[in-house]
Structure formats: structure tokens, C-alpha cells
Design a protein around this motif. Sequence first.
Motif, PDB file in Angstrom:
ATOM      1  N   GLY A  39       0.820  -1.206   0.000  1.00 27.21           N
ATOM      2  CA  GLY A  39       0.000   0.000   0.000  1.00 27.21           C
ATOM      3  C   GLY A  39       0.854   1.257   0.000  1.00 27.21           C
ATOM      4  N   HIS A  40       1.948   1.255   0.772  1.00 26.31           N
ATOM      5  CA  HIS A  40       2.872   2.390   0.748  1.00 26.31           C
ATOM      6  C   HIS A  40       3.391   2.640  -0.665  1.00 26.31           C
ATOM      7  N   VAL A  41       3.772   1.556  -1.340  1.00 26.33           N
ATOM      8  CA  VAL A  41       4.312   1.680  -2.695  1.00 26.33           C
ATOM      9  C   VAL A  41       3.239   2.200  -3.648  1.00 26.33           C
ATOM     10  N   ALA A  42       2.055   1.575  -3.618  1.00 24.82           N
ATOM     11  CA  ALA A  42       0.976   1.955  -4.533  1.00 24.82           C
ATOM     12  C   ALA A  42       0.512   3.388  -4.303  1.00 24.82           C
ATOM     13  N   ASN A  43       0.557   3.850  -3.058  1.00 23.61           N
ATOM     14  CA  ASN A  43       0.139   5.219  -2.743  1.00 23.61           C
ATOM     15  C   ASN A  43       1.218   6.257  -3.054  1.00 23.61           C
ATOM     16  N   GLY A  44       2.389   5.803  -3.481  1.00 25.06           N
ATOM     17  CA  GLY A  44       3.469   6.743  -3.792  1.00 25.06           C
ATOM     18  C   GLY A  44       4.026   7.433  -2.566  1.00 25.06           C
ATOM     19  N   ASP A  45       4.017   6.742  -1.433  1.00 24.78           N
ATOM     20  CA  ASP A  45       4.416   7.391  -0.189  1.00 24.78           C
ATOM     21  C   ASP A  45       5.883   7.785  -0.158  1.00 24.78           C
ATOM     22  N   MET A  46       6.753   7.012  -0.798  1.00 23.50           N
ATOM     23  CA  MET A  46       8.173   7.353  -0.795  1.00 23.50           C
ATOM     24  C   MET A  46       8.414   8.675  -1.523  1.00 23.50           C
ATOM     25  N   ILE A  59       9.297  17.326  13.222  1.00 24.55           N
ATOM     26  CA  ILE A  59       7.931  17.210  13.737  1.00 24.55           C
ATOM     27  C   ILE A  59       6.928  17.281  12.585  1.00 24.55           C
ATOM     28  N   VAL A  60       7.199  18.189  11.633  1.00 20.73           N
ATOM     29  CA  VAL A  60       6.308  18.337  10.471  1.00 20.73           C
ATOM     30  C   VAL A  60       6.330  17.068   9.619  1.00 20.73           C
ATOM     31  N   VAL A  61       7.538  16.572   9.326  1.00 19.11           N
ATOM     32  CA  VAL A  61       7.662  15.363   8.508  1.00 19.11           C
ATOM     33  C   VAL A  61       7.000  14.170   9.198  1.00 19.11           C
ATOM     34  N   ALA A  62       7.200  14.066  10.514  1.00 18.07           N
ATOM     35  CA  ALA A  62       6.597  12.956  11.267  1.00 18.07           C
ATOM     36  C   ALA A  62       5.076  13.026  11.224  1.00 18.07           C
ATOM     37  N   TRP A  63       4.513  14.229  11.253  1.00 13.05           N
ATOM     38  CA  TRP A  63       3.051  14.374  11.194  1.00 13.05           C
ATOM     39  C   TRP A  63       2.521  13.818   9.873  1.00 13.05           C
ATOM     40  N   PHE A  64       3.162  14.170   8.769  1.00 13.05           N
ATOM     41  CA  PHE A  64       2.743  13.638   7.467  1.00 13.05           C
ATOM     42  C   PHE A  64       2.929  12.121   7.423  1.00 13.05           C
ATOM     43  N   SER A  65       4.008  11.628   8.007  1.00 13.56           N
ATOM     44  CA  SER A  65       4.252  10.190   8.020  1.00 13.56           C
ATOM     45  C   SER A  65       3.141   9.450   8.754  1.00 13.56           C
ATOM     46  N   TYR A 100      -2.225   5.456   8.171  1.00  9.71           N
ATOM     47  CA  TYR A 100      -3.636   5.041   8.151  1.00  9.71           C
ATOM     48  C   TYR A 100      -4.040   4.591   6.740  1.00  9.71           C
ATOM     49  N   ARG A 101      -3.536   5.294   5.729  1.00  9.39           N
ATOM     50  CA  ARG A 101      -3.844   4.908   4.342  1.00  9.39           C
ATOM     51  C   ARG A 101      -3.232   3.546   4.015  1.00  9.39           C
ATOM     52  N   ALA A 110       7.140  10.723  16.422  1.00 13.44           N
ATOM     53  CA  ALA A 110       6.815   9.365  15.997  1.00 13.44           C
ATOM     54  C   ALA A 110       6.462   9.337  14.516  1.00 13.44           C
ATOM     55  N   SER A 111       7.057   8.409  13.777  1.00 11.37           N
ATOM     56  CA  SER A 111       6.739   8.259  12.360  1.00 11.37           C
ATOM     57  C   SER A 111       5.444   7.488  12.154  1.00 11.37           C
ATOM     58  N   HIS A 112       4.979   6.786  13.196  1.00 11.42           N
ATOM     59  CA  HIS A 112       3.763   5.980  13.129  1.00 11.42           C
ATOM     60  C   HIS A 112       2.815   6.375  14.255  1.00 11.42           C
ATOM     61  N   PRO A 113       1.501   6.336  14.016  1.00 19.70           N
ATOM     62  CA  PRO A 113       0.544   6.561  15.099  1.00 19.70           C
ATOM     63  C   PRO A 113       0.600   5.392  16.083  1.00 19.70           C
ATOM     64  N   PRO A 114       0.074   5.559  17.297  1.00 22.00           N
ATOM     65  CA  PRO A 114       0.006   4.434  18.240  1.00 22.00           C
ATOM     66  C   PRO A 114      -0.763   3.270  17.624  1.00 22.00           C
ATOM     67  N   LEU A 115      -0.320   2.073  17.894  1.00 30.13           N
ATOM     68  CA  LEU A 115      -0.963   0.892  17.318  1.00 30.13           C
ATOM     69  C   LEU A 115      -2.434   0.799  17.707  1.00 30.13           C
ATOM     70  N   GLU A 116      -2.763   1.203  18.948  1.00 31.46           N
ATOM     71  CA  GLU A 116      -4.168   1.131  19.354  1.00 31.46           C
ATOM     72  C   GLU A 116      -5.046   2.065  18.527  1.00 31.46           C
ATOM     73  N   ASP A 117      -4.509   3.219  18.130  1.00 32.87           N
ATOM     74  CA  ASP A 117      -5.273   4.152  17.285  1.00 32.87           C
ATOM     75  C   ASP A 117      -5.483   3.567  15.894  1.00 32.87           C
TER      76      ASP A 117
END
Length: 294
Positions: free
Chosen positions: A150-157, A214-220, A225-226, A277-284
Motif C-alpha cells: 500500500g505504501h508503494v501503490a500510494n506513492g508514499d516514498m 515534527i512536520v515530517v513525522a506528522w505527514f508520516s 492510516y492509508r 513518531a513516524s507511526h501513530p500508536p498501534l491502538e489508534d
Amino acid sequence: MLRIGLFLLTNLAVLVLVGIVFNLLGIGGILEANGVDLNMGALLTMCAIFGFGGAFISLLMSKTMARISTRTQVIDQPRTADEQWLVETVRELSQKAGIGMPDVGIFPMPQANAFATGWNRNDALVAVSSGLLERFNRDEARAVIGHEIGHVANGDMVTLALIQGVVNTFVMFFARLVGFFVDRVLMKNEEGLGIGYYVTSIIMDIIFGALAMIVVAWFSRRREYRADAAGATLASPHSMIAALQRLKAESDTGREEPLPSNMKAFGIYGNMGRLLASHPPLEDRILALQNRLR
């Protein structure tokens, strides 16, 4: 704290190198053309060239750097049943996502993790840890692979490289504005660019760079979720939830080990302070997928 320290030291080295290149190319002259008047447009242009250039060079080198930093072994010819299943699963889900077949690899880590990287959606690398293959059942592992595809297909890199390029540009731009102000206004230097400019610019590069993380981590975090949604679509929602729940269980028992700092944003999960954090909490993330089922 070690990873933050290493990042800052690496960032400092890069910024010092950029400053040397600025001087060698005579770029500093755009700051002193008219006394204290700044050629703002020229300065912003040069910062953009270096900022985006660095981000996209990193993107082009991402597969090579990922293999080296994680010691990933790319599977050319499957030698075991696990390797055969992994390659076939990546091929199946890649076709389903409409992307080219990525390189497939395994990296030696007893903890469960995975990542995807590459400069475009048809030339990517998808790798999973040996620990994930050992302990996750096939449905859970398939969902994790779906997340990475999904990361690849969404063009996340590419998206992350663009965001990093914008951030780099403004970090360098404002750091040099502050350096110029300190040198000319506070230190009253009127003959070229003095030590106040160079020292202040490097210090502000580090400070602004840390804030920019902090800005980059927010986008990450938003794109995670996507990718979870993509994993749920390519595999199944229940399998994606089960995979995240297993990751959370391992995290709660202290078995997790984050990827190297340069790869954390591309993994299935990562731990740091909330703002960095580059990832949201797992519970979220689990809750978001559960809400999709209702």
C-alpha cells in the motif's frame, strides 16, 4: 535518545558540507550584493536546489541504503517454503494493487517488522523480518505485506521526498537569514560574511531541522492510516487488525525493536515520542480499522 543524537550529528555533517559547497560555488555572494539588502529570491532558489536535490538523491539511493542498513537479503531464487510463499504473496498483492513486481527480501531481526522503499511504484523493495515470518501466521503476514505494498501503490516514498524537500528548503533559507542578521546587525560586521554568519547558520540548521522533523513525522503518521486501509483491502480487514494486535502485544512485552533511524518511516511500526513518531500508536490504528468495519 541515541537515535536522536545520531540524527543531529548526521544532520550537522550534512549542513557543514552544504555550507562548504555554498562557499566554493560563490553562493554566499547573493547575501552581500547590496550591503545589508538580501537577494531573497536567489537565496530561496539555491536553498530549494540543495533541499530538493538532497531529498531526491536520498530517494534514488533508498533501496541500496535500505539493504545495507537492515542487512536485507534479496530473494533471487526462493530456497525455502517460506521464501517461495513470500515471493508469491508479494507478486499476487502487487498485481492486485496495480504496481510492478518489487524486489523481495528478508532481513535478520528476531522482532516482527517490515518495510517498503524505492524511488517509484514500479521499482520498489518490500522486505520482512525473519521474526515476522517465524511467528506471524500466513494471514497476518499477508496483511503486513499488503500494508507495505500500500505504501508503494500510494506513492508514499515520493510524497515523503517532496515533503522533505520543502522542509529542507525552508530550514536552509531561514537558517541563513538568521545567520545574516546576527552577522550584520548584532555583530556589526560590514565586510563580507563573517564567523557570526557561519556559526549561527549551522546552529540554526540544527534547531530548525529538529523542528522540521515534527512536520515530517506528522505527514508520516497520516499516511500510515492509508497504508493500513490498503492492507485491509489487499488482504482482509480482520487480518490487518489481527496483525496490528499481534504487533501491539509484542510491543507491550518489550519484544519490539525499531528499524534503523533512516528506515523507521517505511516500516510497519515505530516508537518515539508522540511529536517525533513516524507511526501513530498501534491502538489508534486498530481502532481506525475497526471503525471501518462498522
